[in-house]
Design a protein around this motif. Structure first.
Motif, PDB file in Angstrom:
ATOM      1  N   UNK A  44      10.825  -5.755  -0.245  1.00  0.00           N
ATOM      2  CA  UNK A  44       9.916  -5.859  -1.349  1.00  0.00           C
ATOM      3  C   UNK A  44       8.472  -6.687  -1.209  1.00  0.00           C
ATOM      4  N   UNK A  45       8.523  -7.595  -0.168  1.00  0.00           N
ATOM      5  CA  UNK A  45       7.216  -8.073   0.414  1.00  0.00           C
ATOM      6  C   UNK A  45       6.507  -6.889   1.223  1.00  0.00           C
ATOM      7  N   UNK A  46       7.300  -6.335   2.078  1.00  0.00           N
ATOM      8  CA  UNK A  46       6.538  -5.364   2.851  1.00  0.00           C
ATOM      9  C   UNK A  46       6.366  -4.043   2.281  1.00  0.00           C
ATOM     10  N   UNK A  47       7.198  -3.723   1.149  1.00  0.00           N
ATOM     11  CA  UNK A  47       6.814  -2.559   0.452  1.00  0.00           C
ATOM     12  C   UNK A  47       5.402  -2.811  -0.327  1.00  0.00           C
ATOM     13  N   UNK A  48       5.174  -3.794  -0.759  1.00  0.00           N
ATOM     14  CA  UNK A  48       3.832  -4.338  -1.470  1.00  0.00           C
ATOM     15  C   UNK A  48       2.773  -4.303  -0.567  1.00  0.00           C
ATOM     16  N   UNK A  49       2.999  -4.717   0.922  1.00  0.00           N
ATOM     17  CA  UNK A  49       1.912  -4.762   1.730  1.00  0.00           C
ATOM     18  C   UNK A  49       1.642  -3.427   2.137  1.00  0.00           C
ATOM     19  N   UNK A  50       2.619  -2.659   2.305  1.00  0.00           N
ATOM     20  CA  UNK A  50       2.479  -1.251   2.910  1.00  0.00           C
ATOM     21  C   UNK A  50       1.813  -0.210   1.978  1.00  0.00           C
ATOM     22  N   UNK A  51       2.187  -0.545   0.512  1.00  0.00           N
ATOM     23  CA  UNK A  51       1.516   0.056  -0.804  1.00  0.00           C
ATOM     24  C   UNK A  51      -0.222  -0.018  -0.353  1.00  0.00           C
ATOM     25  N   UNK A  52      -0.492  -1.409  -0.323  1.00  0.00           N
ATOM     26  CA  UNK A  52      -1.916  -1.797  -0.306  1.00  0.00           C
ATOM     27  C   UNK A  52      -2.428  -0.785   0.855  1.00  0.00           C
ATOM     28  N   UNK A  53      -1.873  -1.213   2.128  1.00  0.00           N
ATOM     29  CA  UNK A  53      -2.450  -0.742   3.271  1.00  0.00           C
ATOM     30  C   UNK A  53      -2.463   1.152   3.144  1.00  0.00           C
ATOM     31  N   UNK A  54      -1.448   1.708   2.538  1.00  0.00           N
ATOM     32  CA  UNK A  54      -1.361   3.047   2.602  1.00  0.00           C
ATOM     33  C   UNK A  54      -2.607   3.684   1.440  1.00  0.00           C
ATOM     34  N   UNK A  55      -2.671   2.865   0.311  1.00  0.00           N
ATOM     35  CA  UNK A  55      -3.736   3.073  -0.486  1.00  0.00           C
ATOM     36  C   UNK A  55      -5.176   3.132  -0.015  1.00  0.00           C
ATOM     37  N   UNK A  56      -5.387   2.128   0.910  1.00  0.00           N
ATOM     38  CA  UNK A  56      -6.652   1.922   1.786  1.00  0.00           C
ATOM     39  C   UNK A  56      -6.967   3.005   2.526  1.00  0.00           C
ATOM     40  N   UNK A  57      -5.900   3.643   3.212  1.00  0.00           N
ATOM     41  CA  UNK A  57      -6.004   4.470   4.159  1.00  0.00           C
ATOM     42  C   UNK A  57      -6.196   5.708   3.434  1.00  0.00           C
ATOM     43  N   UNK A  58      -5.309   6.036   2.460  1.00  0.00           N
ATOM     44  CA  UNK A  58      -5.929   7.309   1.618  1.00  0.00           C
ATOM     45  C   UNK A  58      -7.000   7.477   1.045  1.00  0.00           C
ATOM     46  N   UNK A  59      -7.668   6.097   0.791  1.00  0.00           N
ATOM     47  CA  UNK A  59      -8.865   6.144   0.073  1.00  0.00           C
ATOM     48  C   UNK A  59     -10.056   6.610   1.020  1.00  0.00           C
ATOM     49  N   UNK A  60      -9.650   6.645   2.033  1.00  0.00           N
ATOM     50  CA  UNK A  60     -10.821   6.984   3.310  1.00  0.00           C
ATOM     51  C   UNK A  60     -10.907   8.406   3.249  1.00  0.00           C
ATOM     52  N   UNK A  61      -9.875   9.080   3.007  1.00  0.00           N
ATOM     53  CA  UNK A  61      -9.741  10.706   2.773  1.00  0.00           C
ATOM     54  C   UNK A  61     -10.204  11.239   1.504  1.00  0.00           C
ATOM     55  N   UNK A  62     -10.511  10.327   0.461  1.00  0.00           N
ATOM     56  CA  UNK A  62     -10.809  10.899  -0.796  1.00  0.00           C
ATOM     57  C   UNK A  62     -12.321  11.256  -0.941  1.00  0.00           C
TER      58      UNK A  62
END
Lengths: 264, 250
Positions: free
Chosen positions: A246-264
């Motif tokens: 669960x800890x890792x999922x939240x951290x990964x969610x945050x990281x992936x959202x950031x990375x995806x944001x760069x492509x928007x």
């Protein structure tokens, strides 16, 4: 009679720091082994299929209920805010964005962390403390390939499918709530719900689900493989599998959202 | 002229510690081909650690362990797997896969190591080895449905199916009733005769030691204290050896 003993072990920094880094290295090796196994046939297809069934089909009732209720509740809670601006017709768009971009991957992952992660952690933990994994090892039966590779692979395949299914039932729940309050056809609802969803959103959701699936099963397998001290150890492994993933999922969610944001 | 026996396990100066607990403190041991060696000693003297090092489940801190000509510590993963096919390990608690039937338990290492075997060939081998332990009738049962003695026999059968050259038994009679213990002892002797394997039998059961062992090794405090035949080992003034004997037989 004189008994010799090996000289006392010297620590690089301190016992705690050394064992922390040893643990990190061990976990990294455990994860790395998966990628090594990717290039080493045989691939245990029948066991992967069995695990796909356990992870995917067995999770459907819980995911159906949760996704459906989330769809209804999210729609119900969002209506007053949009209503203040006379924008209730935007509900399908809002729900579509919320479900695909955040809710479906995250909710599916959290449910699977609880259901699948605890199940794998407890199963492998019990096998570890009853020496079943060692028994596989000493008979050269490659326990990592049979127990870890199959579960992680099945989880990686099933999580995106479960995420898409969660999206579907959440939208269904939302449609039922909207149609009970406003007159809207299913085709209009679907058209509106997907209006603001682009291919990048879909790709991001699938990537998230894949990463979460890998994390949940890998963490659970690692905790199970390292269970110690009998039944208490099994409980701890199951618990640690859920909490850590669960800890890792939240951290990964945050990281992936950031990375995806760069492509928007 | 006396022919020199082939040594299949050669251990020299073996040390192993877990933190500050020095379990093995310089063990030397040789096992000849076809020989049953019983390792005796109180709980915690490192007997199980010794056989786990032999099959590569644990790594020693110091010393050399040569099994069938291979230094276990120095071989790579693939070589270790090849070696493990020749070394069977019977676990104290049997370690049967509880989600599989007895037949599936025994077929598992066969299918994993010899994927080219046909279903019929696997079935034949499973039936043959179950016959050797007199449990063919239990083929479709799950481990939870078996008695302790039956579980031990299935555990042994699962290792025998790979036709090992060496068997390592960890407390084969622990927790069994006297009748089951006698059956297991007879099975160990029979395996030696039928399959010609060399064995290390870890136990603190002197009946098992006397029945199955060609040679006994008595360990105390992580070192070999005495070795020889049953009579040679227990013909001793050492208080610890005497009390060990008296605990079992008086």
């Amino acid at each position: 009679m004189q008994i010799n003993t090996v000289s006392k072990k010297k620590y690089f920094l301190s016992k705690k720091v050394d064992s922390f880094f040893a643990g990190v290295a061990d976990a990294a090796r455990f994860v790395g082994d998966y990628f090594t196994q990717l290039f080493k046939p045989p691939y245990e297809f029948s066991e992967i299929l069995r695990q796909c069934y356990k992870i995917g089909v067995d999770s459907l009732p819980l995911i159906s209920l949760t996704g459906f209720i989330i769809g209804i509740v999210f729609t119900k809670q969002s209506r007053p805010s949009l209503s203040d601006f006379g924008a209730t017709s935007w509900l399908p768009n809002l729900i579509g964005i919320a479900v695909f971009r955040a809710l479906a991957p995250l909710v599916t992952a959290l449910i699977c962390a609880g259901k699948v992660g605890s199940s794998i952690g407890a199963e492998l933990g019990a096998m570890k403390v009853t020496e079943q994994i060692e028994a596989m090892d000493v008979s050269a039966s490659k326990p990592y390939k049979y127990l870890v590779f199959t579960r992680v692979t099945a989880s990686v395949f099933m999580m995106p499918l479960l995420m898409l299914y969660t999206s579907f039932v959440a939208l269904l729940g939302s449609y039922i709530n909207i149609s009970a309050n406003e007159h809207i056809s299913i085709s209009t609802f679907i058209a509106n719900a997907f209006d603001k969803i682009n291919f990048l959103d879909f790709k991001a959701a699938v990537i998230k689900a894949t990463v979460f699936g890998f994390t949940i099963s890998m963490v659970a397998c690692y905790k199970g493989f390292n269970a110690i001290r009998g039944t208490e150890g099994v409980g701890k492994a199951a618990n640690a599998a859920v909490v850590t993933s669960m800890y890792l999922i939240f951290i990964e969610e945050l990281m992936i959202v950031q990375i995806i944001g760069w492509f928007r | 002229m006396q022919t020199e026996k082939e040594i299949v396990i050669d251990i020299k100066g073996l040390y192993k510690s877990f933190g500050d607990n020095h379990v093995l403190r310089g063990v030397d041991l040789e096992v000849a081909r076809g020989e049953n060696v019983v390792v005796l000693g109180r709980s915690g003297t490192g007997k199980s650690v010794l056989i786990k090092i032999i099959c590569g489940l644990l790594t020693q801190d110091e010393g050399s362990v040569i099994v069938l000509g291979e230094e276990v510590k120095n071989i790579n993963r693939k070589q270790l797997e090849e070696l493990r096919l020749k070394v069977g390990f019977s676990f104290q608690m049997s370690a049967l896969y509880d989600s599989m039937t007895v037949g599936e338990n025994i077929a598992f290492p066969l299918k994993r190591n010899f994927p080219n075997l046909s279903k019929n060939e696997v079935d034949e081998k499973v039936d043959s080895v179950l016959n050797s332990v007199s449990l063919l009738k239990s083929k479709d049962q799950y481990p939870a449905e078996l008695s302790g003695g039956q579980k031990k026999r299935i555990g042994i059968a699962r290792t025998l199916v790979l036709r090992p050259e060496i068997m390592l038994y960890d407390e084969p009679t622990a927790g069994l009733d006297p009748i089951s213990s006698i059956e297991i002892n007879a099975l160990i002797k029979n395996i030696k005769e039928e399959f010609g394997v060399s064995s290390i039998i870890i136990t603190h059961d002197l009946v098992c030691a006397k029945t199955t062992g060609d040679r006994l090794v008595m360990m105390f405090d992580g070192v070999v204290q005495k070795q020889g035949t049953f009579e040679e080992v227990f013909d001793s003034d050492d208080e610890r050896i005497k009390s060990f004997y008296e605990y079992n037989f008086t």
